[in-house]
Design a protein around this motif. Structure first.
Motif, PDB file in Angstrom:
ATOM      1  N   SER A  13       0.826  -1.208   0.000  1.00 39.03           N
ATOM      2  CA  SER A  13       0.000   0.000   0.000  1.00 39.03           C
ATOM      3  C   SER A  13       0.860   1.258   0.000  1.00 39.03           C
ATOM      4  O   SER A  13       0.559   2.238  -0.703  1.00 39.03           O
ATOM      5  CB  SER A  13      -0.919  -0.013   1.222  1.00 39.03           C
ATOM      6  N   GLN A  14       1.954   1.232   0.768  1.00 39.31           N
ATOM      7  CA  GLN A  14       2.835   2.403   0.851  1.00 39.31           C
ATOM      8  C   GLN A  14       3.512   2.678  -0.496  1.00 39.31           C
ATOM      9  O   GLN A  14       3.583   3.835  -0.943  1.00 39.31           O
ATOM     10  CB  GLN A  14       3.872   2.181   1.963  1.00 39.31           C
ATOM     11  N   VAL A  15       4.000   1.635  -1.127  1.00 40.35           N
ATOM     12  CA  VAL A  15       4.625   1.822  -2.441  1.00 40.35           C
ATOM     13  C   VAL A  15       3.593   2.289  -3.460  1.00 40.35           C
ATOM     14  O   VAL A  15       3.879   3.144  -4.310  1.00 40.35           O
ATOM     15  CB  VAL A  15       5.311   0.513  -2.901  1.00 40.35           C
ATOM     16  N   ASN A  16       2.388   1.746  -3.393  1.00 43.40           N
ATOM     17  CA  ASN A  16       1.330   2.168  -4.323  1.00 43.40           C
ATOM     18  C   ASN A  16       1.020   3.654  -4.187  1.00 43.40           C
ATOM     19  O   ASN A  16       0.746   4.338  -5.180  1.00 43.40           O
ATOM     20  CB  ASN A  16       0.058   1.349  -4.088  1.00 43.40           C
ATOM     21  N   GLN A  17       1.062   4.168  -2.951  1.00 45.41           N
ATOM     22  CA  GLN A  17       0.801   5.600  -2.758  1.00 45.41           C
ATOM     23  C   GLN A  17       1.916   6.460  -3.360  1.00 45.41           C
ATOM     24  O   GLN A  17       1.661   7.539  -3.886  1.00 45.41           O
ATOM     25  CB  GLN A  17       0.627   5.910  -1.267  1.00 45.41           C
ATOM     26  N   ILE A  18       3.136   5.957  -3.289  1.00 48.02           N
ATOM     27  CA  ILE A  18       4.250   6.656  -3.952  1.00 48.02           C
ATOM     28  C   ILE A  18       4.023   6.662  -5.465  1.00 48.02           C
ATOM     29  O   ILE A  18       4.218   7.683  -6.141  1.00 48.02           O
ATOM     30  CB  ILE A  18       5.596   5.981  -3.612  1.00 48.02           C
ATOM     31  N   LEU A  19       3.582   5.521  -6.001  1.00 46.70           N
ATOM     32  CA  LEU A  19       3.340   5.432  -7.447  1.00 46.70           C
ATOM     33  C   LEU A  19       2.158   6.304  -7.863  1.00 46.70           C
ATOM     34  O   LEU A  19       2.126   6.831  -8.981  1.00 46.70           O
ATOM     35  CB  LEU A  19       3.090   3.977  -7.849  1.00 46.70           C
ATOM     36  N   GLU A  20       1.172   6.466  -6.965  1.00 49.41           N
ATOM     37  CA  GLU A  20       0.047   7.353  -7.269  1.00 49.41           C
ATOM     38  C   GLU A  20       0.513   8.803  -7.406  1.00 49.41           C
ATOM     39  O   GLU A  20       0.027   9.548  -8.261  1.00 49.41           O
ATOM     40  CB  GLU A  20      -1.019   7.231  -6.177  1.00 49.41           C
ATOM     41  N   LEU A  21       1.460   9.194  -6.552  1.00 50.20           N
ATOM     42  CA  LEU A  21       2.028  10.543  -6.682  1.00 50.20           C
ATOM     43  C   LEU A  21       2.741  10.689  -8.019  1.00 50.20           C
ATOM     44  O   LEU A  21       2.683  11.741  -8.663  1.00 50.20           O
ATOM     45  CB  LEU A  21       3.006  10.820  -5.536  1.00 50.20           C
ATOM     46  N   LEU A  22       3.409   9.636  -8.421  1.00 53.70           N
ATOM     47  CA  LEU A  22       4.115   9.657  -9.707  1.00 53.70           C
ATOM     48  C   LEU A  22       3.118   9.798 -10.859  1.00 53.70           C
ATOM     49  O   LEU A  22       3.308  10.613 -11.767  1.00 53.70           O
ATOM     50  CB  LEU A  22       4.923   8.364  -9.859  1.00 53.70           C
ATOM     51  N   GLN A  23       2.030   9.011 -10.803  1.00 52.81           N
ATOM     52  CA  GLN A  23       1.031   9.043 -11.871  1.00 52.81           C
ATOM     53  C   GLN A  23       0.269  10.367 -11.894  1.00 52.81           C
ATOM     54  O   GLN A  23      -0.212  10.793 -12.940  1.00 52.81           O
ATOM     55  CB  GLN A  23       0.033   7.889 -11.683  1.00 52.81           C
ATOM     56  N   LYS A  24       0.192  11.017 -10.754  1.00 53.70           N
ATOM     57  CA  LYS A  24      -0.559  12.272 -10.641  1.00 53.70           C
ATOM     58  C   LYS A  24       0.096  13.395 -11.443  1.00 53.70           C
ATOM     59  O   LYS A  24      -0.575  14.337 -11.876  1.00 53.70           O
ATOM     60  CB  LYS A  24      -0.642  12.651  -9.161  1.00 53.70           C
ATOM     61  N   ASN A  25       1.398  13.306 -11.647  1.00 51.47           N
ATOM     62  CA  ASN A  25       2.143  14.391 -12.294  1.00 51.47           C
ATOM     63  C   ASN A  25       2.714  13.913 -13.631  1.00 51.47           C
ATOM     64  O   ASN A  25       3.656  13.117 -13.659  1.00 51.47           O
ATOM     65  CB  ASN A  25       3.289  14.857 -11.376  1.00 51.47           C
TER      66      ASN A  25
END
Length: 795
Positions: A13-25
């Motif tokens: 879940s923690q890594v996925n949230q990092i990847l969500e930040l990446l996908q957001k930008n």
């Protein structure tokens, strides 16, 4: 039971949230490939760690697994026909079991046919489930074994024994085998009380021959922490689908580590199949560098200096990239550990471990392969020359007698020396150490390494965003002055972008990269060519002849040449009319598409925001449409006017056109009135077609495209320059327009900047929380030198 620390419970879940930040930008997303990270996360948290033993047929994979576990679970015999999938995973002592999956009758038939062909047995009746056919084949197999002198005496004997076992297994297990599907049974359905009984059944040659898959649930410390040993058919298995099964597993993302069991110790070099295997391993990102290279059958190099030298050279040149290279003899190492548990009472395993393989043939005991290799080790390997063991092998005794005598004389110390020389204990120690000490830290180190560049990119991105926002004015008046000061630069940038956009569009058209223009040109060309065909079909010789006669009122007849002249004028002018008409659509579509595309450009939207209009750009393109059309119309007129002249090859000797002309002339010279001309109308049409088709083709493919390109370049590029200069001249208008709307825009921008800053702060806090948790997880998994960076949050 996996050994993942509680600190890592929410790692995915923690890594996925990092990847969500990446996908957001989008700026970040476009420069980062996350597939490797996703694989490493999956590996780090997976409850299973599949260790695939891969290698060629009969490389010793099964024996090596038996040696690692110290238990004879898997069947191992050269020439064995089947390709069994074996999965061995952990179970508590009281829950040990085996799940057995059988081959279908169809699969067994395929194997029987294949081995029979290799043994030159003519098997015409494929209904081998008939008892008399099975008995006939078994007798032939037994005859071959007897002719060869025993099951281990030659490759042919091994294949014959494999056929015999397959037939016996099919016969004995007929009630468990389905025709077209694979039947699966639990250990309890066989009334086995423990894993040993089930494994003994599965290991028995005739049963093993008809099994497709075995799932062992075994109590062994090496299998803890989710470790699963996977034994598969050889990569060069005789049945193609078995070999494919092995390669597919090597490429499977579930595979975590490969024990590559290689045969150069006995073969001298890597086979093509082994080379392919090494390449397949490299191509799977789920494996990375988790590969153990085991050169099995090392004992064969003890008896051949040439083999030993070739192996050492191969290791030194092809495997110098890793220190996970091991030389083993699975056969000697495994059975060495087994006979340590025997004694004189069971003849050191001959009456227990080897009882199935010493059955008498013609009144004489068979010699198990291990016994032969043991005697060879004692007599010829040279491994005992510098030890205290003074072992002798007597030629007048049978191999089994020598074995019993030697063990009676030297006992366990000699066996210990054998096990040590086999290399098995060293390999067991290294793979055990890796799985218990290195595996988890390495998986999490891989995760950290894959996450590091992404974290660095996110940190820089958010910190730069913060710095940029903080550096901007925070008051309305200051920001208004800043926006006005930037106006000239903005106009220059917009002008440059317009110029480069139009230049790029022009180049795309010239280089045939503009799909819409290409389609329109193709449509125009097709209509132009079709119109020529229509003109030729509707062409009237009578009308043309009439025109020629009217031109000369004193004469009542006209020559063929005069008819052709009028036809040339008629066709040329008609083609010019249609080409000009088609050009109108071509140019109109080009300008329309350009204007629509321009409206989608950022520079156009920015210009409209600054000026409140587009500075007359669309009007300039509408004017350009007329200029382009009239320019291309002139080119089309010139091009079609040249059609009046015959081609230089038209009257050339040896051409079909001159032949056609002469034949037509013969026909038209029959009479002096119009009748002979009318009768020759098909021939005249063919003559005109021969002249016009090459001209039209040259226009469409060469001349006219080049003329269009030149016309576009000489009109579009100056227009781009004019637009660029015109935009720069709009400063006063832009300033006036901006001052009217600036108050509201600045307020909106300040509010937007404040909102953006809050979002950046919120994202940065989320990032820091996730990374702190991941760092704690890495530390808990003994990964101390891979701390991931945090974002410095500025106020």
């Amino acid at each position: 039971m996996t050994k993942i620390h509680p600190q890592c419970a929410n790692l995915a879940s923690q890594v996925n949230q990092i990847l969500e930040l990446l996908q957001k930008n989008p700026e970040l997303r476009s420069h980062q490939n996350t597939s490797q990270l996703e694989t490493s996360v999956r590996k780090a948290i997976s409850p299973r760690f599949e260790i695939v033993f891969a290698g060629a047929f009969s490389a010793g994979k099964s024996m090596l697994i038996n040696a690692i576990l110290g238990r004879e679970l898997l069947y191992s015999a050269e020439g064995h026909a089947t390709g069994i999938e074996c999965y061995i995973e952990y179970a508590p002592p009281e829950q040990e079991k085996v799940v057995l999956t059988f081959l279908s009758e169809k699969e067994i038939l395929e194997q029987i046919l294949y081995i029979s062909k290799r043994l030159n047995i003519n098997l015409t009746d494929i209904y081998v489930n008939q008892a008399h056919v099975i008995e006939q084949l078994k007798k032939q197999a037994e005859q071959i074994i007897a002719q060869e002198g025993g099951i281990n005496k030659s490759e042919t004997a091994k294949q014959a024994n494999a056929l015999k076992l397959l037939l016996e297994g099919f016969e004995d297990n007929k009630d468990k085998i389905r025709e077209d599907s694979n039947a699966t049974y639990s250990m309890g359905q066989f009334n086995f009380n423990n894993l040993t009984e089930a494994a003994t059944y599965a290991r028995r040659g005739k049963n093993s021959a008809v099994l497709k898959r075995l799932d062992y649930y075994c109590n062994h410390p090496l299998l803890e922490d989710g470790n699963v040993l996977v034994d598969l058919p050889g990569i060069d298995a005789p049945i193609q689908k078995d070999a494919k099964l092995a390669y597919d597993k090597i490429e499977n993302p579930d595979t975590s580590l490969v024990v590559c069991v290689l045969k150069p110790a006995s073969a001298g070099d890597l086979t093509q199949a082994e080379t392919d295997l090494l390449e397949k391993i490299k191509s799977n990102p789920a494996i990375r560098d988790r590969v153990f290279y085991v050169f099995n059958r090392i004992d064969e190099t003890w008896y051949s200096g040439q083999l030993r030298q070739r192996l050492e050279h191969l290791i030194a040149t092809e495997f110098n990239h890793t220190n996970r290279v091991y030389k083993t003899s699975g056969l000697l190492g495994f059975y060495g550990t087994q006979i340590k548990q025997t004694s004189f009472n069971d003849r050191y395993g001959l009456d227990s471990i080897f009882q199935d393989s010493i059955k008498e043939l013609g009144g004489e005991e068979e010699t198990p392969q291990f016994i032969s290799e043991f005697n060879n080790y004692c007599a010829n390997s040279g491994k005992l020359t510098r030890t205290n063991f003074k072992v002798s092998v007597h030629g007048y005794d049978t191999p089994n007698q020598n074995y019993l005598r030697i063990l009676g004389e030297w006992g366990v110390p000699l066996i210990d020396q054998l096990i040590n020389d086999s290399g098995i204990e060293n390999f067991k120690y290294e793979i055990t150490r890796y799985l218990t000490e290195e595996k988890r830290p390495q998986l999490f180190t891989n995760l950290a390494d894959d996450l590091q560049p992404i974290c660095i990119a996110i940190k820089k991105f958010y910190q730069n965003k913060q710095t940029d926002l903080i550096s901007q004015p925070q008051e309305i008046e200051t920001m208004k002055q800043q926006e006005l000061a930037r106006l000239n630069t903005q106009l220059q940038q917009i002008g440059d972008e317009f110029y480069h956009y139009i230049k790029e569009q022009t180049n795309q058209i010239v280089n045939k990269e503009n799909k819409l223009f290409n389609q329109d040109f193709k449509k125009m060309s097709s209509r132009f060519v079709n119109h020529l065909d229509q003109l030729l079909q509707t062409f009237s010789v009578t009308d043309t002849y009439s025109l020629a006669v009217k031109t000369h009122p004193r004469n009542s007849t006209a020559p063929l040449i005069a008819v052709l002249v009028e036809a040339l004028y008629y066709l040329s002018n008609s083609l010019e009319d249609v080409l000009i008409e088609e050009l109108k659509d071509l140019v109109k579509n080009l300008i329309t598409n350009l204007i629509l595309d321009i409206r989608q450009q950022d520079c156009y939207r920015q210009l409209y925001r600054l000026l409140g209009n587009d500075s007359g750009i669309e009007n300039q393109f509408n004017l350009l449409e007329n200029n382009l059309y009239y320019g291309l119309k002139t080119v089309a007129t010139t091009e079609c006017d040249r059609y009046v002249r015959e081609t230089s090859q038209f009257y050339s000797e040896g051409t079909f056109s001159i032949y056609q002309f002469r034949e037509t002339l013969k026909q038209t010279s029959q009479t002096y009135d119009v009748s002979s001309i009318v009768q020759a109308e098909p021939a005249i049409r063919q003559l005109l077609k021969l002249d016009f088709e090459p001209k039209v083709h040259k226009t469409i493919t060469t001349d006219f495209p080049q003329s269009i390109n030149n016309t576009l370049k000489t009109n579009l590029l100056p227009l781009a320059q004019t637009i660029q200069e015109n935009i720069l001249e709009q400063y006063d208008l832009a300033r006036e327009n901006m001052e009217e709307n600036l108050e509201q825009e600045v307020q909106e921008k300040l509010a937007y900047n404040q909102q953006l800053m809050e979002e950046i702060k919120e994202d940065s806090l989320t990032y820091n929380e996730m990374i702190s948790n991941i760092n704690n997880c890495l530390e808990a998994m003994q990964v101390y030198e891979r701390k991931l960076p945090l974002i410095d949050i500025q106020e």
